[in-house]
Write a protein that holds these residues in place. Structure first.
Motif, short mmCIF file in Angstrom:
data_model
loop_
_atom_site.label_atom_id
_atom_site.label_comp_id
_atom_site.label_asym_id
_atom_site.label_seq_id
_atom_site.Cartn_x
_atom_site.Cartn_y
_atom_site.Cartn_z
N ASP A 29 1.08 -1.21 -0.35
CA ASP A 29 0.48 0.10 0.06
C ASP A 29 0.94 1.55 -0.13
O ASP A 29 0.33 2.42 0.01
CB ASP A 29 -0.91 0.01 1.02
CG ASP A 29 -0.03 -0.21 2.61
OD1 ASP A 29 1.24 -0.05 2.68
OD2 ASP A 29 -0.77 0.26 3.79
N SER A 32 4.54 3.65 -4.70
CA SER A 32 4.42 5.06 -5.84
C SER A 32 3.98 5.04 -6.62
O SER A 32 4.79 3.93 -7.58
CB SER A 32 5.93 5.85 -5.81
OG SER A 32 6.24 7.08 -6.39
N GLY A 33 2.34 5.65 -6.92
CA GLY A 33 2.29 5.68 -8.47
C GLY A 33 1.24 4.54 -8.30
O GLY A 33 0.34 4.42 -9.53
N TRP A 34 1.00 3.68 -7.92
CA TRP A 34 -0.08 2.69 -7.52
C TRP A 34 -0.20 2.54 -6.45
O TRP A 34 -0.23 3.26 -5.63
CB TRP A 34 0.63 1.53 -7.12
CG TRP A 34 1.95 1.25 -8.28
CD1 TRP A 34 3.44 1.52 -8.86
CD2 TRP A 34 1.73 -0.06 -9.58
NE1 TRP A 34 3.39 0.86 -10.21
CE2 TRP A 34 3.05 -0.09 -10.47
CE3 TRP A 34 0.86 -0.92 -9.81
CZ2 TRP A 34 3.13 -1.33 -11.19
CZ3 TRP A 34 0.55 -1.93 -10.61
CH2 TRP A 34 1.95 -1.74 -11.57
N SER A 35 -1.86 2.57 -6.25
CA SER A 35 -3.03 2.41 -5.23
C SER A 35 -3.51 0.98 -5.27
O SER A 35 -3.51 0.24 -6.44
CB SER A 35 -3.87 3.34 -5.63
OG SER A 35 -3.84 4.68 -5.73
N ASP A 37 -6.42 -0.90 -3.59
CA ASP A 37 -8.17 -0.80 -3.30
C ASP A 37 -8.12 -0.94 -1.52
O ASP A 37 -8.19 -2.24 -1.56
CB ASP A 37 -8.89 -1.66 -4.57
CG ASP A 37 -10.40 -1.28 -3.70
OD1 ASP A 37 -10.54 -1.03 -4.91
OD2 ASP A 37 -11.02 -1.17 -2.94
N ARG A 44 -3.73 -1.76 -8.39
CA ARG A 44 -3.49 -0.82 -10.13
C ARG A 44 -2.86 0.15 -9.50
O ARG A 44 -1.92 1.06 -8.81
CB ARG A 44 -5.10 -0.76 -10.29
CG ARG A 44 -5.61 -1.74 -10.38
CD ARG A 44 -7.35 -0.98 -10.87
NE ARG A 44 -8.01 -2.20 -11.27
CZ ARG A 44 -8.85 -3.33 -10.40
NH1 ARG A 44 -8.79 -2.56 -9.18
NH2 ARG A 44 -9.34 -4.61 -10.77
N HIS A 45 -2.14 0.42 -11.08
CA HIS A 45 -1.26 1.81 -11.86
C HIS A 45 -1.84 2.76 -11.55
O HIS A 45 -3.47 2.91 -12.27
CB HIS A 45 -0.68 1.34 -12.41
CG HIS A 45 0.34 2.04 -12.41
ND1 HIS A 45 0.59 3.79 -13.54
CD2 HIS A 45 2.38 3.00 -12.14
CE1 HIS A 45 1.75 4.60 -13.65
NE2 HIS A 45 1.98 3.82 -12.72
N ASP A 46 -1.72 4.17 -11.04
CA ASP A 46 -2.27 5.29 -10.81
C ASP A 46 -3.54 5.48 -12.50
O ASP A 46 -3.55 6.20 -12.66
CB ASP A 46 -1.66 6.41 -9.85
CG ASP A 46 -1.68 5.95 -8.85
OD1 ASP A 46 -2.69 4.92 -8.41
OD2 ASP A 46 -1.02 6.65 -8.41
N SER A 47 -2.24 5.40 -13.14
CA SER A 47 -2.43 5.31 -14.45
C SER A 47 -3.98 4.10 -15.16
O SER A 47 -3.88 4.93 -16.30
CB SER A 47 -1.46 5.43 -15.97
OG SER A 47 0.00 3.69 -15.75
N GLY A 48 -4.12 4.09 -14.98
CA GLY A 48 -4.90 2.62 -15.95
C GLY A 48 -4.41 1.71 -16.28
O GLY A 48 -4.83 1.02 -17.29
N HIS A 125 5.05 6.28 -18.96
CA HIS A 125 5.59 6.62 -17.79
C HIS A 125 7.07 8.21 -18.46
O HIS A 125 8.18 8.29 -17.53
CB HIS A 125 6.41 5.90 -17.02
CG HIS A 125 7.38 5.11 -17.60
ND1 HIS A 125 7.67 4.79 -19.02
CD2 HIS A 125 7.76 4.01 -17.17
CE1 HIS A 125 8.28 3.87 -19.13
NE2 HIS A 125 8.42 3.04 -18.35
#
Lengths: 448, 448
Positions: A29, A32-35, A37, A44-48, A125
């Motif tokens: 959790d 960096s750059g990932w979230s 849920d 998931r990567h924040d960019s989708g 990226h």
């Protein structure tokens, strides 16, 4: 170019020194750059884009386990794995890259000329552009020797595949710092060393044509590197390729595989925390996070989830010789993420410790045969790693083992003897031969 | 066996008289053995087997329409379509069946020796056993000439496929009442007649090998039936099969296709009633119900839903000759139910009236070329029906049209020239060549 492999060794050691890499384990959790849920624990990567780790429920009537759920990597993008080849004085050379991946045992391995996800080469990226990409994006830069969408680890990826390409060029090719030309024989030698030639290279090399480009017929006997031996008899009658394809169609008709995506937190038996995802038995694998700092990549530092297997696996072909033809005992194998029910796999493909709590009749078929083979029957015994960009220290012991003389003539219908040229021909069509079998095929093709 | 096709005509007329068939349209919610979901309007067999009609939402970046929803037939079972072949005085004969299907224009067409869903041959509906099934279930009864899982209509089926088999036997084969032996040439002649050789026969016949069984190399020129002509020049350089497979991999990498199942009643633009499911524009197709009474089927009467197209379609290959090689202009084509993004389709495959409200730049590519070709360029122009067991009066005009001399050298990347032996080779691997292209391939193979 290297006259001796010791020169390669020096170059490779120098490349290792030239870059400084650090890989640190971090909680899932905090990537960096990932979230992650907060409800489902999916990552998931924040960019989708790139990939995600989510949950999958599997139902099949093929194999040992019939129903289970597990974490799975979802990576719908199709990347490019491409090797550039060129003849120098008539001898084919392959342009290989010393490339760091966070999950590699010694970080640096030999990768294809180009190894790029679509997000990489479309520069999501915003890193450096991908070197030599033009040879694989625009066919006019060379002559295509092979080009197939090939599946990757079905136990860990859902429907993942990459475009595997070999392109021959006659152009002047500048050799960048982390790249080198290697001959067919040098690659063959390196394939006998542990953890040098990475998975991406192996699967691409498996597609190297049997005959010279431009010749139409692929049905030639395998290389004379495997001369006939006396003393080994062959049992089942050889199948022609029509019969092999018929076996494959029969297997696919016989079995079912259905999947449904589930919230990762609902995967039965799996423990999801902000730190990692692990199985309650400590078997199978974990999903963990890593922070990476590197100087030689498209970007200089990044974070990502990786899948860390609990133990080393085994991928082995039983082989037999008849006249001057080498045959392998192929297995029709279903895995969680297989696109279409099953693919052709090695005779044995498993992580033995996943089965150590089960009685002997639940052990994978032929596992004993390959692990207890006498030394003179072992043609290859080497440890290679799976993709270090997704898997952390994921090693498999790759074996080629000659079937003993008393090997049973009748095998379970899930298995079929296939010649090496046949499996190479079938592998030209995507989603037929799985990545572990293709690794062994690369060894069969390049080894002296 | 028939010396002349007029003898076949007499036999076929006699078969038609020997059976009494009645097909009556009935409301979808009154089909015996089937249930319509009162909320979603989905139609399912009470056994849970056979097939179902449900809703599908489609998203793709390939083709004219990008997002739409529609009714779709869901038939996960893999059936067997098998043709038995035997040499009499050295001449190959094919055992064909006069078979009634409720959706056929004249009810009776020529089907394969075996045409059976898994529910049929495992006798879910407790009818008669399937004749000649043993030749296709147990390979020791003959020699397999082809055996592939092949897709069916992607516009109407979700992931549907059947096992397409040709088995050669030397056994004495009793010829049952509705069966007859036909030669290669007789089948070729019947393929030029409207609505005689059914879809199942055509797709199986497309797999008939180019060379004698046992010979390893399939890369032989097509039959001398297509001699070189002067006056037709060829434009694009011929591709070898590696380049064709590369084109296919490139196309699959380039496009996306995602589907999700939706309640049938939520399919946008579709009107669901207890009577039928139709599109508000009256284009595309309807789902209707039929009651069938027949004497020659496994059971003597039954009810079922069928899909009734609104109009006749067109499936056409542009062909060109170079030296003694015939080539077709193949299209990479995405349809709602395609298993894996796209398959190789005819140059033109559409129902023209679905586009008649659109401006000319939205019309399917090359449609004008094939419909307005001058007579001397039309090599084949015949109407065949799609599977009468699922589709009601679903006719396509099948065309082979020679490309004019001024045909553009550069075509859209969705299209590629492929030789007939190449497409035949690729079709041996499932989900590569779609059913309409295989129908045309059967014509190319069997026509004199």
């Amino acid at each position: 170019m290297f006259h001796e492999l010791t020169e390669f060794d020096d170059w490779f050691a120098e490349r290792r020194r030239a870059h400084e890499f650090r890989v640190n384990r971090v909680p899932l959790d905090s990537l960096s750059g990932w979230s992650m849920d907060p409800e489902t624990f999916a990552v998931r990567h924040d960019s989708g884009r790139f990939f995600a780790v989510d949950g999958l429920e599997v139902h099949t009537d093929h194999g040992y386990d019939r129903t289970w759920s597990q974490p799975i990597i979802d990576q719908p993008e199709i990347g490019i794995l491409g090797i550039l080849t060129k003849r120098f004085d008539g001898v084919p050379h392959f342009l290989m890259q010393a490339k760091m991946e966070p999950g590699n045992i010694d970080l640096l391995e030999l990768s294809p000329t180009v190894q790029a996800t679509r997000s990489n080469y479309t520069q999501v990226h915003k890193g450096k552009s991908v070197a030599y990409l033009e040879y694989f994006r625009d066919p006019s830069h060379g002559h295509i020797l092979s080009d197939t969408l090939q599946s990757e680890q079905g136990s860990w990826f859902l429907h993942k595949r990459n475009r595997n390409m070999i392109v021959e060029t006659t152009a002047d090719v500048p050799v960048l710092d982390d790249f080198c030309w290697l001959t067919y024989d040098q690659i063959g030698e390196l394939l006998t060393r542990d953890n040098v030639v990475n998975m991406d290279s192996r699967t691409v090399l498996a597609g190297y044509p049997f005959t010279e480009p431009g010749k139409p017929c692929w049905y030639v006997p395998p290389r004379a590197a495997h001369p006939p031996r006396t003393g080994t008899v062959n049992r089942a009658a050889p199948r022609d390729i029509t019969e092999v394809l018929s076996w494959f169609a029969d297997m696919k008709s016989r079995y079912r595989l259905t999947r449904s995506r589930i919230p990762l937190c609902d995967a039965k038996g799996w423990i999801c925390t902000s730190e990692s995802v692990t199985h309650e038995s400590n078997r199978y694998f974990s999903v963990i996070g890593v922070d990476v700092e590197a100087g030689s990549r498209e970007v200089s530092s990044w974070s990502q989830p990786v899948l860390a297997p609990a133990d080393r696996g085994v991928a082995a072909f039983l082989v037999s010789r008849r006249d001057d033809e080498l045959r392998v005992l192929a297995q029709a194998h279903t895995q969680a993420g297989t696109l279409d029910v099953l693919e052709i796999a090695p005779t044995v493909q498993c992580t033995p410790s996943n089965y150590d709590h089960l009685p002997s009749d639940k052990q994978p078929a032929f596992l004993d045969h390959v692990l207890r083979a006498s030394r003179e029957h072992v043609l290859l015994d080497v440890v290679h790693s799976e993709e270090g960009g997704r898997f952390y220290h994921a090693q498999n012991r790759y074996l080629l083992v000659e079937a003993p003389d008393d090997f049973p003539a009748d095998v379970h219908p899930d298995f079929s003897w296939i010649t090496v040229p046949q499996i190479a021909e079938i592998a030209r069509y995507g989603n037929h031969v799985n990545v572990e079998a293709r690794s062994l095929l690369a060894c069969l093709r390049f080894l002296r």
